[in-house]
Design an enzyme around this catalytic site. Sequence first.
Site, short mmCIF file in Angstrom:
data_model
loop_
_atom_site.label_atom_id
_atom_site.label_comp_id
_atom_site.label_asym_id
_atom_site.label_seq_id
_atom_site.Cartn_x
_atom_site.Cartn_y
_atom_site.Cartn_z
CD GLU A 47 27.75 13.47 29.29
OE1 GLU A 47 28.33 14.43 29.88
OE2 GLU A 47 26.53 13.27 29.39
CG ASN A 110 24.84 11.10 26.85
OD1 ASN A 110 25.91 10.53 26.68
ND2 ASN A 110 24.74 12.28 27.44
CE LYS A 127 23.60 12.11 31.46
NZ LYS A 127 24.24 13.34 30.92
CD GLU A 145 22.79 15.57 29.01
OE1 GLU A 145 22.69 14.35 28.84
OE2 GLU A 145 23.41 16.07 29.97
CB CYS A 171 27.47 13.20 32.89
SG CYS A 171 27.78 14.89 33.47
CG ASN A 196 30.93 16.68 28.42
OD1 ASN A 196 31.35 17.38 27.50
ND2 ASN A 196 31.12 15.39 28.44
N1 CDT Z 1 26.29 16.15 31.18
C1 CDT Z 1 25.65 16.22 32.36
O1 CDT Z 1 24.88 15.34 32.71
N2 CDT Z 1 25.88 17.33 33.10
C2 CDT Z 1 25.18 17.57 34.33
C3 CDT Z 1 24.95 19.03 34.47
C4 CDT Z 1 23.54 19.30 34.48
S1 CDT Z 1 23.24 21.02 34.66
C5 CDT Z 1 21.65 21.13 34.18
C6 CDT Z 1 25.93 17.09 35.55
O2 CDT Z 1 25.29 16.54 36.44
O3 CDT Z 1 27.14 17.30 35.66
#
Ligand code: CDT
Length: 304
Positions: A47, A110, A127, A145, A171, A196
Amino acid sequence: MARCLTIAVCQTGPIQRRATRAETVGRLVHLLEKAAAAGAEIAVFPEMALTTFFPRWRIDDQAEIDAFFEASMPGPETQRLYNAAARLKVGFALGYCELTQENDRTRHFNTMDLVGLDGAFIGRYRKMHVPGSSEPEAGTTTHLERRYFEPGNLGFPVFDYRGVRVGLAICNDRRWPETYRMLCLNGAEVALLGYNTPLLLDEAPALAHLRMFHNHLPMQAGAYQNTLWIGAAAKAGLEDGQALIGGSCIIAPTGEIAAQAMSLDDEVIVHRADLDLIEVCRKVNFNFALYRRPDQYGRISEPV
Ligand code: CDT
């Protein structure tokens, strides 16, 4: 002869804010070359593979925000990666920030694109599950985000990739069973996703030791319950002061991890995925047509 697809997961180490797009695309091309040398037929990148994970900051200036986004794909700086795909005959899925105009409206998504082994665009996913908040919240890790991205509006499409049905996810999508079930119901055999994921969350110190478990658990369950091969690519390591988990992996429809990255840096893992295993798993447990009872599952009585 078995039907196979050799999948490469191209994990990246951190992509610092100071890195130019040209430098970053150069790293991705190098990873694609490694994947090709290992016999890969398709590769997946993380991502937001072209930039730092900027939602860790609150930014107000729209021009500064838009500098993390791509207004065209490929663009002048990313074309090199598409050329590499055509040269190496390895397609890829690439996560990036998409800036687009729809009906005179500027939109930010995204996004992950699937590109063929001729370097041509195949399809796009935006996303669906956009986590975090739009303003920093006391006591929680800043993850904005929802400030910068709209939820995706393309559903969970599945694309033909040289005869293999490939779906995409990004993600936080991987934590939701709907993602895999929708991809499966849409006919996916392979799901490619990038992530990420911060190592530490201020709001949940008690869960810190479970970050990698909670990374793999839903993907292994999703692969097993939906008879999918999954290729999952992390952006890992210490990025602009924030630690991101690694653990990139290739998961079989049995739920087993077939390959896993061992570093928090640029690394390619490859596995020759036997697509016939999908049918074996379907026969054993998941013959949807025979056993699934959507007409009998009842209604949701209370909105959640
Ligand atoms: N990038 C992403 O979606 N990261 C989320 C972390 C969210 S923490 C508020 C994940 O689910 O890994």
